[in-house]
Design a protein around this motif. Sequence first.
Motif, PDB file in Angstrom:
ATOM      1  N   ASP A   1     -37.485  10.312  -8.856  1.00 54.06           N
ATOM      2  CA  ASP A   1     -37.743  10.968 -10.135  1.00 54.06           C
ATOM      3  C   ASP A   1     -36.677  10.503 -11.132  1.00 54.06           C
ATOM      4  O   ASP A   1     -35.485  10.534 -10.830  1.00 54.06           O
ATOM      5  CB  ASP A   1     -37.658  12.483  -9.941  1.00 54.06           C
ATOM      6  N   PRO A   2     -37.061  10.037 -12.316  1.00 49.73           N
ATOM      7  CA  PRO A   2     -36.086   9.545 -13.291  1.00 49.73           C
ATOM      8  C   PRO A   2     -34.967  10.554 -13.590  1.00 49.73           C
ATOM      9  O   PRO A   2     -33.844  10.162 -13.911  1.00 49.73           O
ATOM     10  CB  PRO A   2     -36.914   9.267 -14.545  1.00 49.73           C
ATOM     11  N   ALA A   3     -35.239  11.841 -13.476  1.00 48.10           N
ATOM     12  CA  ALA A   3     -34.199  12.842 -13.728  1.00 48.10           C
ATOM     13  C   ALA A   3     -33.079  12.758 -12.695  1.00 48.10           C
ATOM     14  O   ALA A   3     -31.978  13.252 -12.923  1.00 48.10           O
ATOM     15  CB  ALA A   3     -34.806  14.240 -13.729  1.00 48.10           C
ATOM     16  N   TRP A   4     -33.351  12.148 -11.543  1.00 49.45           N
ATOM     17  CA  TRP A   4     -32.341  12.020 -10.494  1.00 49.45           C
ATOM     18  C   TRP A   4     -31.740  10.624 -10.452  1.00 49.45           C
ATOM     19  O   TRP A   4     -31.023  10.276  -9.520  1.00 49.45           O
ATOM     20  CB  TRP A   4     -32.950  12.360  -9.143  1.00 49.45           C
ATOM     21  N   ASP A   5     -32.025   9.805 -11.440  1.00 52.63           N
ATOM     22  CA  ASP A   5     -31.518   8.440 -11.475  1.00 52.63           C
ATOM     23  C   ASP A   5     -30.121   8.418 -12.102  1.00 52.63           C
ATOM     24  O   ASP A   5     -29.955   8.155 -13.282  1.00 52.63           O
ATOM     25  CB  ASP A   5     -32.481   7.541 -12.251  1.00 52.63           C
TER      26      ASP A   5
END
Length: 63
Positions: free
Chosen positions: A37-41
């Motif tokens: 998920d991009p929020a966890w990148d």
Amino acid sequence: MDLEGERTLSIAWDAYERATDAQLPGGSFSINYPPLDPAWDFDFDDHGRIAARLPRIAALFTD
């Protein structure tokens, strides 16, 4: 002892072979992970970011 990647995956493989005296059926396997998920990148070595997202876990690994 660090457990990562191929060495970690071989633990179950080796245990099966020792317990059954046979190789796993199929000969090989692969794991397909879903995209992150991009929020966890972010940099998972950044303790501040980890503490903000996962405070209870981060508290276990304070310096």
